[in-house]
Design an enzyme around this catalytic site. Structure first.
Site, PDB file in Angstrom:
ATOM      1  N   CYS A  57      -2.212   9.572   2.394  1.00  0.00           N
ATOM      2  CA  CYS A  57      -1.727   8.993   1.134  1.00  0.00           C
ATOM      3  C   CYS A  57      -2.647   9.313  -0.034  1.00  0.00           C
ATOM      4  O   CYS A  57      -2.193   9.406  -1.162  1.00  0.00           O
ATOM      5  CB  CYS A  57      -1.563   7.488   1.291  1.00  0.00           C
ATOM      6  SG  CYS A  57      -3.066   6.689   1.861  1.00  0.00           S
ATOM      7  N   GLU A 104       0.877  -1.175   0.000  1.00  0.00           N
ATOM      8  CA  GLU A 104       0.000   0.000   0.000  1.00  0.00           C
ATOM      9  C   GLU A 104       0.911   1.221   0.000  1.00  0.00           C
ATOM     10  O   GLU A 104       1.392   1.654   1.049  1.00  0.00           O
ATOM     11  CB  GLU A 104      -0.910  -0.020   1.248  1.00  0.00           C
ATOM     12  CG  GLU A 104      -1.914  -1.164   1.254  1.00  0.00           C
ATOM     13  CD  GLU A 104      -3.089  -0.938   0.298  1.00  0.00           C
ATOM     14  OE1 GLU A 104      -3.330   0.209  -0.102  1.00  0.00           O
ATOM     15  OE2 GLU A 104      -3.754  -1.922  -0.051  1.00  0.00           O
TER      16      GLU A 104
END
Ligand code: NAD
Length: 468
Positions: free
Chosen positions: A256, A222
């Site tokens: 993010c 991720e």
């Protein structure tokens, strides 16, 4: 299973082979396969979050200056609803997934049977230090795995609290928390795992994948990247600015999937900038650095990194820094050089560059000339503009006329593509990530047709051909 540490880990003097072996021994007893065990563990994690809410909020405040609302929405609340969703659907997720069986294999049944992977390593990042460590853990428990959790060392308070609380609530024969930084991570990565789930930057992602390759261990990465945000001139400006400010400056831009930069058609940039400034004022006041709702930068090193992005660019709003906190005010940069560090690197902070283009197709080309982002946003009143952007770009996720809201839907898998990562989780996608979907065909002894067996003949071949 053989679990020899690599030379590198031995050199650092740290070794977790015993930890992994203990967990694997528990796993092989079969206890984590029981649905009761999984549900009990999920409920124990729920209690951990509920009974320690005050301390967890305090730790998040100390680490990142996170205000209570943001911490509730994006950390504790997120995890509690993830547990609720998992408990609601787990009975269904563990069931065999039937598929049809071709006539040639009749009578028979075909299905995929989810089974746990074994002992998994989960490495978390600092920006949402609770969510990013425990959401994959929820999925790992649901799928029936043992796990080692490695919180980010940069979120010191949250890391230490998790390390204290997990043994108080969870079955420690099946989970361990290992705190630490690079050396501990390196030693952990030297062990053999059944899956590694890593959240963090691209450079370390490569290290994780290389370490996993030594044991042929599957990985979920991720990662991050520069998530673009298109703003069409035909848009509801007030709502666009409000949602853009919300997504960009939550957690001081250290998200993010925060919009990294905005792409807007030439001539519309000043209108948009004014609307964004107004909205920053509405949400954080005239002095955002004094707002209780505005977050800190994780540490001085990251503050310095962000300050360096303001060299040789046109700062049209903000730019103030509070070294002591440490924090940086919401900042807007207009038209930075495409070759400047701010447009080359992921910003991961409260600076928003605005890039102008002649038309949306030029903006699409700009995005497509760069690594595939984790998220992509587009604001427009016109569905055909939005559909064109969705169809002509590639990213982990897309959200139109809003930012980050796709995270609220556990039915939507979350993950990157290309440089922004591989694999996904949330809801059933997380369960599947931590499961092996084992192919099963169950045959019966009835109908044992003669023509499949040697010695072959023209007759047998012609019958077989009918089934091909
Ligand atoms: P970080 O510094 O917290 O590092 C992440 C983890 O990697 C930590 O647990 C750390 O201990 C470990 N680590 C650091 N160096 C290591 C090494 N040499 N070997 C092995 N492990 C090591 O986080 P970061 O990398 O600064 O995180 C920021 C990045 O993460 C950004 O790119 C952001 O976009 C991305 N991110 C992605 C997601 C997502 O869900 N896709 C979420 C949050 C952050």
């Amino acid at each position: 299973m053989p679990n020899r540490p690599s030379l590198h880990a031995v050199e650092s003097g740290i070794c977790f082979v015993d930890t992994v072996e203990k967990l694997t021994t528990s796993y092989t007893t079969g206890k984590t396969r029981s649905l009761d065990w999984r549900k009990t563990q999920l409920l124990a994690l729920k209690r951990l979050l509920e009974e320690n809410q005050h301390d967890l909020l305090k730790a998040l405040k100390k680490d990142l200056g996170k205000c209570e609302t943001e911490a509730m929405v994006a950390e504790l609340g997120f995890l509690l609803s993830d547990i609720k969703h998992t408990l609601k659907h787990l009975d269904k997720w563990v069931r065999p997934r039937s598929v049809s069986t071709p006539m040639v294999a009749w009578p028979g049944k075909s299905f995929q049977q989810p089974e746990p992977l074994g002992t998994v390593l989960i490495i978390g990042a600092w920006n949402y230090p609770l969510q990013l460590l425990l959401a994959p853990y929820i999925a790992a428990i649901a799928a029936g795995n043992c796990a080692v959790l490695k919180p980010s060392e940069l979120a010191v308070e949250t890391s230490s609290l998790i390390a204290t609380l997990i043994p108080q609530y969870m079955d420690t024969s099946c989970v361990q928390v290992i705190e630490g930084g690079k050396e501990e991570s390196t030693a952990l990565l030297a062990c053999r795992w059944d899956h590694i789930f890593y959240t963090g930057g691209e450079a370390v992602g490569k290290i994780v994948m290389a370490a996993a390759a030594r044991h042929l261990t599957p990985v979920t990465l991720e990662l991050g990247g520069k998530s673009p945000c298109f703003v069409d001139k035909n848009t509801n400006l007030a709502v666009t600015a409000r949602r853009l400010v919300w997504g960009k400056w939550m957690n001081a831009g250290q998200t993010c999937i925060a919009p990294d930069y905005v792409i807007v058609e030439k001539g519309y940039e000043q209108t948009l900038i004014e609307a964004i400034k107004q909205e920053i004022n509405n949400q954080y006041g005239e002095a955002p650095l004094a707002s209780r709702d505005y977050g800190n930068i994780i540490n001085q090193r990251h503050l310095k990194r962000l300050e360096s992005y303001m060299d040789n660019v046109n700062v049209v709003f903000g730019g103030e820094v509070d070294e002591a906190r440490p924090a940086m005010a919401p900042t807007i940069v207009l038209e930075p050089s495409h070759e400047s560090p701010i447009m080359k690197e992921e910003i991961f902070g409260p600076i928003l560059p605005i890039i102008t283009v002649n038309n949306m197709d030029e903006g699409i080309k700009f995005v497509n000339d760069r690594p595939k982002p984790l998220a992509l946003y587009a604001f427009s009143d016109k569905d055909d503009v939005l559909d064109h952007i969705i169809q002509r770009t590639s990213s982990g996720s897309v959200c139109t006329n809003d930012t980050m809201m796709f995270m609220t839907n556990p039915e939507l898998p979350f993950g990157g593509v290309g440089n922004s990562g591989m694999g996904s989780y949330h809801g059933r996608a997380g369960f599947d990530t931590f499961s092996h979907l084992k192919t099963v065909m169950k045959r019966s002894f009835a109908l044992d047709v003669f023509f499949r067996y040697a010695p072959f003949s023209k007759l047998k071949l012609s019958i077989l051909k009918r089934f091909l």
